[in-house]
Write a protein that holds these residues in place. Structure first.
Motif, PDB file in Angstrom:
ATOM      1  N   VAL A   1       7.454   6.620  -5.556  1.00 40.73           N
ATOM      2  CA  VAL A   1       7.955   7.011  -4.232  1.00 40.73           C
ATOM      3  C   VAL A   1       9.309   7.700  -4.341  1.00 40.73           C
ATOM      4  O   VAL A   1       9.955   7.661  -5.389  1.00 40.73           O
ATOM      5  N   ALA A   2       9.753   8.304  -3.248  1.00 39.38           N
ATOM      6  CA  ALA A   2      11.085   8.914  -3.192  1.00 39.38           C
ATOM      7  C   ALA A   2      12.138   7.821  -3.372  1.00 39.38           C
ATOM      8  O   ALA A   2      11.909   6.662  -2.998  1.00 39.38           O
ATOM      9  N   PRO A   3      13.298   8.173  -3.915  1.00 42.58           N
ATOM     10  CA  PRO A   3      14.341   7.160  -4.140  1.00 42.58           C
ATOM     11  C   PRO A   3      14.718   6.377  -2.877  1.00 42.58           C
ATOM     12  O   PRO A   3      14.933   5.166  -2.942  1.00 42.58           O
ATOM     13  N   TYR A   4      14.770   7.057  -1.722  1.00 45.11           N
ATOM     14  CA  TYR A   4      15.153   6.341  -0.503  1.00 45.11           C
ATOM     15  C   TYR A   4      14.089   5.319  -0.106  1.00 45.11           C
ATOM     16  O   TYR A   4      14.399   4.272   0.439  1.00 45.11           O
ATOM     17  N   THR A   5      12.831   5.595  -0.383  1.00 47.14           N
ATOM     18  CA  THR A   5      11.762   4.641  -0.067  1.00 47.14           C
ATOM     19  C   THR A   5      11.844   3.431  -0.993  1.00 47.14           C
ATOM     20  O   THR A   5      11.699   2.294  -0.543  1.00 47.14           O
ATOM     21  N   ALA A   6      12.096   3.664  -2.271  1.00 51.98           N
ATOM     22  CA  ALA A   6      12.227   2.554  -3.216  1.00 51.98           C
ATOM     23  C   ALA A   6      13.372   1.633  -2.804  1.00 51.98           C
ATOM     24  O   ALA A   6      13.207   0.405  -2.787  1.00 51.98           O
ATOM     25  N   ARG A   7      14.526   2.214  -2.434  1.00 50.55           N
ATOM     26  CA  ARG A   7      15.669   1.395  -2.018  1.00 50.55           C
ATOM     27  C   ARG A   7      15.361   0.639  -0.732  1.00 50.55           C
ATOM     28  O   ARG A   7      15.706  -0.538  -0.589  1.00 50.55           O
ATOM     29  N   MET A   8      14.704   1.318   0.215  1.00 53.01           N
ATOM     30  CA  MET A   8      14.372   0.676   1.483  1.00 53.01           C
ATOM     31  C   MET A   8      13.451  -0.521   1.239  1.00 53.01           C
ATOM     32  O   MET A   8      13.641  -1.589   1.834  1.00 53.01           O
ATOM     33  N   LEU A   9      12.475  -0.369   0.375  1.00 52.66           N
ATOM     34  CA  LEU A   9      11.574  -1.479   0.070  1.00 52.66           C
ATOM     35  C   LEU A   9      12.330  -2.655  -0.550  1.00 52.66           C
ATOM     36  O   LEU A   9      12.092  -3.807  -0.192  1.00 52.66           O
ATOM     37  N   GLU A  10      13.217  -2.360  -1.481  1.00 57.36           N
ATOM     38  CA  GLU A  10      13.992  -3.429  -2.124  1.00 57.36           C
ATOM     39  C   GLU A  10      14.822  -4.208  -1.112  1.00 57.36           C
ATOM     40  O   GLU A  10      14.914  -5.431  -1.189  1.00 57.36           O
ATOM     41  N   VAL A  11      15.395  -3.501  -0.144  1.00 62.47           N
ATOM     42  CA  VAL A  11      16.287  -4.142   0.830  1.00 62.47           C
ATOM     43  C   VAL A  11      15.515  -4.844   1.939  1.00 62.47           C
ATOM     44  O   VAL A  11      15.845  -5.964   2.328  1.00 62.47           O
ATOM     45  N   ALA A  12      14.475  -4.199   2.458  1.00 66.85           N
ATOM     46  CA  ALA A  12      13.864  -4.655   3.702  1.00 66.85           C
ATOM     47  C   ALA A  12      12.593  -5.485   3.548  1.00 66.85           C
ATOM     48  O   ALA A  12      12.267  -6.253   4.448  1.00 66.85           O
ATOM     49  N   ALA A  13      11.886  -5.356   2.442  1.00 68.48           N
ATOM     50  CA  ALA A  13      10.561  -5.977   2.341  1.00 68.48           C
ATOM     51  C   ALA A  13      10.581  -7.479   2.568  1.00 68.48           C
ATOM     52  O   ALA A  13       9.691  -8.021   3.221  1.00 68.48           O
TER      53      ALA A  13
ATOM     54  N   LEU B   1       0.832  -1.187   0.000  1.00 70.33           N
ATOM     55  CA  LEU B   1       0.000   0.000   0.000  1.00 70.33           C
ATOM     56  C   LEU B   1       0.872   1.244   0.000  1.00 70.33           C
ATOM     57  O   LEU B   1       1.770   1.394   0.837  1.00 70.33           O
ATOM     58  N   LEU B   2       0.601   2.138  -0.942  1.00 66.45           N
ATOM     59  CA  LEU B   2       1.266   3.439  -1.018  1.00 66.45           C
ATOM     60  C   LEU B   2       0.205   4.517  -0.919  1.00 66.45           C
ATOM     61  O   LEU B   2      -0.882   4.395  -1.486  1.00 66.45           O
ATOM     62  N   CYS B   3       0.546   5.578  -0.200  1.00 68.99           N
ATOM     63  CA  CYS B   3      -0.399   6.672   0.016  1.00 68.99           C
ATOM     64  C   CYS B   3       0.015   7.900  -0.790  1.00 68.99           C
ATOM     65  O   CYS B   3       1.183   8.274  -0.807  1.00 68.99           O
ATOM     66  N   GLU B   4      -0.972   8.513  -1.424  1.00 66.56           N
ATOM     67  CA  GLU B   4      -0.781   9.798  -2.076  1.00 66.56           C
ATOM     68  C   GLU B   4      -1.037  10.848  -1.009  1.00 66.56           C
ATOM     69  O   GLU B   4      -2.116  10.871  -0.403  1.00 66.56           O
ATOM     70  N   LEU B   5      -0.045  11.697  -0.761  1.00 70.02           N
ATOM     71  CA  LEU B   5      -0.129  12.658   0.326  1.00 70.02           C
ATOM     72  C   LEU B   5      -0.374  14.073  -0.197  1.00 70.02           C
ATOM     73  O   LEU B   5       0.128  14.437  -1.262  1.00 70.02           O
ATOM     74  N   SER B   6      -1.089  14.865   0.575  1.00 70.82           N
ATOM     75  CA  SER B   6      -1.403  16.227   0.158  1.00 70.82           C
ATOM     76  C   SER B   6      -0.200  17.158   0.239  1.00 70.82           C
ATOM     77  O   SER B   6      -0.189  18.202  -0.398  1.00 70.82           O
ATOM     78  N   TYR B   7       0.826  16.779   0.976  1.00 66.02           N
ATOM     79  CA  TYR B   7       1.946  17.672   1.244  1.00 66.02           C
ATOM     80  C   TYR B   7       3.272  17.203   0.653  1.00 66.02           C
ATOM     81  O   TYR B   7       4.318  17.767   0.952  1.00 66.02           O
ATOM     82  N   LYS B   8       3.246  16.147  -0.199  1.00 64.06           N
ATOM     83  CA  LYS B   8       4.466  15.642  -0.834  1.00 64.06           C
ATOM     84  C   LYS B   8       4.167  15.325  -2.290  1.00 64.06           C
ATOM     85  O   LYS B   8       3.046  14.930  -2.627  1.00 64.06           O
TER      86      LYS B   8
ATOM     87  N   PRO C   1      19.304  11.059   5.993  1.00 67.01           N
ATOM     88  CA  PRO C   1      19.988  12.342   6.094  1.00 67.01           C
ATOM     89  C   PRO C   1      19.016  13.478   5.772  1.00 67.01           C
ATOM     90  O   PRO C   1      17.902  13.221   5.290  1.00 67.01           O
ATOM     91  N   PRO C   2      19.399  14.729   6.032  1.00 66.15           N
ATOM     92  CA  PRO C   2      18.526  15.845   5.657  1.00 66.15           C
ATOM     93  C   PRO C   2      18.128  15.737   4.174  1.00 66.15           C
ATOM     94  O   PRO C   2      18.938  15.351   3.327  1.00 66.15           O
ATOM     95  N   TRP C   3      16.868  16.064   3.891  1.00 67.97           N
ATOM     96  CA  TRP C   3      16.350  15.918   2.522  1.00 67.97           C
ATOM     97  C   TRP C   3      15.242  16.922   2.286  1.00 67.97           C
ATOM     98  O   TRP C   3      14.287  16.993   3.082  1.00 67.97           O
ATOM     99  N   ARG C   4      15.371  17.709   1.245  1.00 63.73           N
ATOM    100  CA  ARG C   4      14.358  18.683   0.823  1.00 63.73           C
ATOM    101  C   ARG C   4      13.846  19.540   1.978  1.00 63.73           C
ATOM    102  O   ARG C   4      12.636  19.721   2.150  1.00 63.73           O
TER     103      ARG C   4
END
Length: 169
Positions: free
Chosen positions: A140-152, A41-48, A92-95
């Motif tokens: 998704v953001a690149p860090y989320t895509a990588r996290m999913l690939e590694v951790a799912a 499940l991925l959420c479309e957010l009003s603020y991103k 790390p800090p991002w956007r």
């Protein structure tokens, strides 16, 4: 010299000074919720711009597991239980955001059919979509895509830095 005896009020005052001076790190709790087909499940957010996993920022005094359960209930109108911790990811800090620790929990399988958009917290959630992990990278953001690939599908909890596995020294 024997240890100095300190009153409870002095001890609490000293801790308050340290708490005011020590850095605070934002904590985020997100969940990996799958449907019976194995999509996440991925959420479309009003603020991103990017879609994201369900979850949010941990409130003061709240555990990450309680946070993800609360956030999913408030924002999507479904009850979940935080299962196994899949990853802890230092971001790390991002956007414009400061660095943070993201706790990713397994939320199990949602088999109650489609999600009801009428239950979404509209000021935050504008849509929710089931996607394969491979397709998630397009949304998704690149860090989320990588996290999913590694951790799912990892067998053990992963410690990540910017979604990259940290090799023990």
């Amino acid at each position: 010299m024997p240890p100095r005896s300190e009153s409870e009020a002095e001890r609490l005052r000293r801790i308050a000074i340290l708490n005011a001076r020590l850095p605070r790190k934002r904590a985020i709790a997100q969940g990996l919720l799958r449907n019976p087909a194995g999509q996440v499940l991925l959420c479309e957010l009003s603020y991103k711009r990017e879609w994201d996993l369900p979850g949010g920022v941990v409130d003061p005094g709240e555990s990450p597991a309680s946070c993800v359960e609360r956030e999913v209930q408030e924002e999507l109108g479904i009850e979940v239980h935080a299962g196994r911790l899949l990853a802890v990811n230092w971001l790390p800090p991002w956007r414009g955001w400061d660095d943070a620790l993201l706790h990713l929990f397994d939320l199990g399988v949602h088999d109650a059919g489609e999600l009801d958009p009428a239950l979404f917290l509209r000021r935050e959630i504008t849509g929710a979509h089931w996607r394969t992990i491979a397709d998630a990278a397009a949304h998704v953001a690149p860090y989320t895509a990588r996290m999913l690939e590694v951790a799912a599908d990892a067998e053990h909890t992963q410690y990540l830095e910017n979604s990259d596995p940290v090799v023990p020294r």
